[in-house]
Design a protein around this motif. Structure first.
Motif, PDB file in Angstrom:
ATOM      1  N   ARG A  35      26.570  36.129  46.706  1.00 54.60           N
ATOM      2  CA  ARG A  35      26.358  37.508  46.243  1.00 54.60           C
ATOM      3  C   ARG A  35      25.568  38.306  47.269  1.00 54.60           C
ATOM      4  O   ARG A  35      25.877  39.472  47.541  1.00 54.60           O
ATOM      5  CB  ARG A  35      25.641  37.492  44.899  1.00 54.60           C
ATOM      6  CG  ARG A  35      25.499  38.866  44.258  1.00 54.60           C
ATOM      7  CD  ARG A  35      24.927  38.766  42.861  1.00 54.60           C
ATOM      8  NE  ARG A  35      23.541  38.290  42.869  1.00 54.60           N
ATOM      9  CZ  ARG A  35      22.837  38.060  41.763  1.00 54.60           C
ATOM     10  NH1 ARG A  35      23.399  38.241  40.574  1.00 54.60           N
ATOM     11  NH2 ARG A  35      21.598  37.640  41.839  1.00 54.60           N
ATOM     12  N   ALA A  36      24.554  37.669  47.872  1.00 53.28           N
ATOM     13  CA  ALA A  36      23.745  38.359  48.870  1.00 53.28           C
ATOM     14  C   ALA A  36      24.574  38.703  50.105  1.00 53.28           C
ATOM     15  O   ALA A  36      24.490  39.813  50.643  1.00 53.28           O
ATOM     16  CB  ALA A  36      22.542  37.500  49.247  1.00 53.28           C
ATOM     17  N   LEU A  37      25.380  37.756  50.573  1.00 55.51           N
ATOM     18  CA  LEU A  37      26.205  38.004  51.758  1.00 55.51           C
ATOM     19  C   LEU A  37      27.241  39.093  51.486  1.00 55.51           C
ATOM     20  O   LEU A  37      27.526  39.912  52.364  1.00 55.51           O
ATOM     21  CB  LEU A  37      26.892  36.709  52.188  1.00 55.51           C
ATOM     22  CG  LEU A  37      25.968  35.615  52.750  1.00 55.51           C
ATOM     23  CD1 LEU A  37      26.737  34.317  52.953  1.00 55.51           C
ATOM     24  CD2 LEU A  37      25.319  36.062  54.056  1.00 55.51           C
ATOM     25  N   ALA A  38      27.800  39.104  50.280  1.00 52.56           N
ATOM     26  CA  ALA A  38      28.800  40.121  49.937  1.00 52.56           C
ATOM     27  C   ALA A  38      28.202  41.517  49.920  1.00 52.56           C
ATOM     28  O   ALA A  38      28.903  42.513  50.168  1.00 52.56           O
ATOM     29  CB  ALA A  38      29.429  39.801  48.581  1.00 52.56           C
ATOM     30  N   SER A  39      26.901  41.620  49.646  1.00 56.81           N
ATOM     31  CA  SER A  39      26.242  42.926  49.622  1.00 56.81           C
ATOM     32  C   SER A  39      25.678  43.320  50.988  1.00 56.81           C
ATOM     33  O   SER A  39      25.023  44.357  51.111  1.00 56.81           O
ATOM     34  CB  SER A  39      25.112  42.913  48.587  1.00 56.81           C
ATOM     35  OG  SER A  39      24.072  42.026  48.980  1.00 56.81           O
ATOM     36  N   GLY A  40      25.935  42.486  52.005  1.00 58.58           N
ATOM     37  CA  GLY A  40      25.472  42.801  53.350  1.00 58.58           C
ATOM     38  C   GLY A  40      24.086  42.299  53.685  1.00 58.58           C
ATOM     39  O   GLY A  40      23.551  42.613  54.752  1.00 58.58           O
ATOM     40  N   GLN A  41      23.492  41.544  52.809  1.00 61.38           N
ATOM     41  CA  GLN A  41      22.146  41.019  53.058  1.00 61.38           C
ATOM     42  C   GLN A  41      22.200  39.859  54.049  1.00 61.38           C
ATOM     43  O   GLN A  41      23.090  39.011  53.979  1.00 61.38           O
ATOM     44  CB  GLN A  41      21.528  40.541  51.738  1.00 61.38           C
ATOM     45  CG  GLN A  41      20.131  39.981  51.875  1.00 61.38           C
ATOM     46  CD  GLN A  41      19.573  39.522  50.531  1.00 61.38           C
ATOM     47  OE1 GLN A  41      20.094  39.887  49.474  1.00 61.38           O
ATOM     48  NE2 GLN A  41      18.526  38.728  50.571  1.00 61.38           N
ATOM     49  N   GLU A  42      21.259  39.823  54.967  1.00 65.89           N
ATOM     50  CA  GLU A  42      21.168  38.720  55.913  1.00 65.89           C
ATOM     51  C   GLU A  42      20.290  37.628  55.332  1.00 65.89           C
ATOM     52  O   GLU A  42      19.215  37.894  54.795  1.00 65.89           O
ATOM     53  CB  GLU A  42      20.592  39.198  57.257  1.00 65.89           C
ATOM     54  CG  GLU A  42      21.540  40.068  58.049  1.00 65.89           C
ATOM     55  CD  GLU A  42      21.041  40.318  59.461  1.00 65.89           C
ATOM     56  OE1 GLU A  42      20.064  39.640  59.864  1.00 65.89           O
ATOM     57  OE2 GLU A  42      21.617  41.170  60.142  1.00 65.89           O
ATOM     58  N   LEU A  43      20.759  36.394  55.430  1.00 67.75           N
ATOM     59  CA  LEU A  43      20.015  35.260  54.910  1.00 67.75           C
ATOM     60  C   LEU A  43      19.426  34.442  56.063  1.00 67.75           C
ATOM     61  O   LEU A  43      20.051  34.318  57.111  1.00 67.75           O
ATOM     62  CB  LEU A  43      20.923  34.362  54.067  1.00 67.75           C
ATOM     63  CG  LEU A  43      21.550  35.020  52.840  1.00 67.75           C
ATOM     64  CD1 LEU A  43      22.466  34.039  52.131  1.00 67.75           C
ATOM     65  CD2 LEU A  43      20.475  35.519  51.890  1.00 67.75           C
ATOM     66  N   PRO A  44      18.230  33.888  55.886  1.00 65.56           N
ATOM     67  CA  PRO A  44      17.640  33.068  56.951  1.00 65.56           C
ATOM     68  C   PRO A  44      18.479  31.822  57.183  1.00 65.56           C
ATOM     69  O   PRO A  44      18.998  31.229  56.234  1.00 65.56           O
ATOM     70  CB  PRO A  44      16.248  32.720  56.410  1.00 65.56           C
ATOM     71  CG  PRO A  44      16.356  32.893  54.940  1.00 65.56           C
ATOM     72  CD  PRO A  44      17.359  33.980  54.706  1.00 65.56           C
ATOM     73  N   PRO A  45      18.635  31.402  58.441  1.00 61.97           N
ATOM     74  CA  PRO A  45      19.481  30.242  58.727  1.00 61.97           C
ATOM     75  C   PRO A  45      18.830  28.941  58.270  1.00 61.97           C
ATOM     76  O   PRO A  45      17.606  28.812  58.233  1.00 61.97           O
ATOM     77  CB  PRO A  45      19.625  30.276  60.256  1.00 61.97           C
ATOM     78  CG  PRO A  45      18.385  30.986  60.723  1.00 61.97           C
ATOM     79  CD  PRO A  45      18.064  31.998  59.659  1.00 61.97           C
ATOM     80  N   LEU A  46      19.674  27.986  57.916  1.00 68.63           N
ATOM     81  CA  LEU A  46      19.216  26.643  57.588  1.00 68.63           C
ATOM     82  C   LEU A  46      18.981  25.888  58.887  1.00 68.63           C
ATOM     83  O   LEU A  46      19.868  25.807  59.737  1.00 68.63           O
ATOM     84  CB  LEU A  46      20.274  25.925  56.748  1.00 68.63           C
ATOM     85  CG  LEU A  46      19.929  24.535  56.230  1.00 68.63           C
ATOM     86  CD1 LEU A  46      18.854  24.611  55.157  1.00 68.63           C
ATOM     87  CD2 LEU A  46      21.185  23.870  55.665  1.00 68.63           C
ATOM     88  N   THR A  47      17.789  25.357  59.073  1.00 70.36           N
ATOM     89  CA  THR A  47      17.447  24.616  60.290  1.00 70.36           C
ATOM     90  C   THR A  47      16.938  23.239  59.889  1.00 70.36           C
ATOM     91  O   THR A  47      16.650  22.979  58.710  1.00 70.36           O
ATOM     92  CB  THR A  47      16.366  25.354  61.100  1.00 70.36           C
ATOM     93  OG1 THR A  47      15.113  25.303  60.376  1.00 70.36           O
ATOM     94  CG2 THR A  47      16.751  26.802  61.349  1.00 70.36           C
ATOM     95  N   PRO A  48      16.784  22.329  60.844  1.00 69.54           N
ATOM     96  CA  PRO A  48      16.267  20.999  60.497  1.00 69.54           C
ATOM     97  C   PRO A  48      14.878  21.025  59.871  1.00 69.54           C
ATOM     98  O   PRO A  48      14.508  20.116  59.134  1.00 69.54           O
ATOM     99  CB  PRO A  48      16.250  20.263  61.842  1.00 69.54           C
ATOM    100  CG  PRO A  48      17.312  20.936  62.650  1.00 69.54           C
ATOM    101  CD  PRO A  48      17.265  22.381  62.241  1.00 69.54           C
TER     102      PRO A  48
END
Length: 201
Positions: A35-48
């Motif tokens: 839902r966040a990506l569809a609204s154009g929101q940037e999400l923090p990347p998954l890292t180790p």
């Protein structure tokens, strides 16, 4: 805070939900991200070393400095066990990076394409008990969850419908909880990430 029972009705077998506790906050986190990506929101990347926590419409529990979402493990009756064939394609592009020959010969050997047998369970009804802080948002996120388990792109774990009804207080505690004498287990989504693992019973 509202005690609820959430029920998923499925029409295809599920892959990967048996053999471990399967809490609802995993699928809800996926739905929140979509839902966040569809609204154009940037999400923090998954890292180790880092995995983001999304603001789910569930109450939190806290024990011994560890927290998680108030969701029980999935409860279901297995109507039958089965196996399905999944096509395993070799990672030709990735393998080519480590060789001088840019053409990979995939007709023979352990890396050739093959059909792998994967276990699946047929569980028409799956239930969770949760403590919700926003039932409307919970319903909104559930509408985005059309499949459960692995290999949904192949049609497995198809959810036909969701139902929310009043549940029993504290029923969400039927789940792994932190305990010094336990074995390492994930306490919240993403459950596979090592930062989520603590000794649990």
């Amino acid at each position: 805070m509202t005690s609820l029972k959430v029920t998923a009705h499925l029409i295809t077998p599920c892959i990967g939900i048996d053999g471990h506790a399967f809490m609802l906050d995993g699928p809800l986190s996926w739905a929140y991200a979509q839902r966040a990506l569809a609204s154009g929101q940037e999400l923090p990347p998954l890292t180790p070393s880092y995995a983001a926590d999304f603001p789910l419409p569930l109450e939190r529990w806290v024990e011994g400095g560890t927290w998680g979402w108030c969701s029980s493990r999935a409860r279901y009756e297995v109507a039958s066990h089965t196996t399905v064939e999944i096509r395993r394609k070799p990672a030709a592009a990735a393998m080519a990076r480590f060789g001088a020959d840019r053409r990979m010969h995939l007709g023979l050997g352990p890396h050739k394409a093959r059909d792998a047998m994967v276990p699946a369970v047929w569980a028409p009804v799956i239930e969770w008990h949760v403590e919700a802080v926003d039932q409307d948002d919970l319903e909104s996120l559930l509408t985005l969850i059309t499949h459960l388990g692995a290999r949904h792109r192949n049609g497995f774990g198809t959810v036909q419908s969701w139902r929310i009804e009043p549940g029993a207080a504290n029923a969400w505690r039927d789940r792994p909880m932190p305990h010094p004498s336990g074995i390492p287990a994930g306490v919240r989504a993403p459950y596979h990430h090592h930062t989520r693992r603590v000794p649990c019973l």
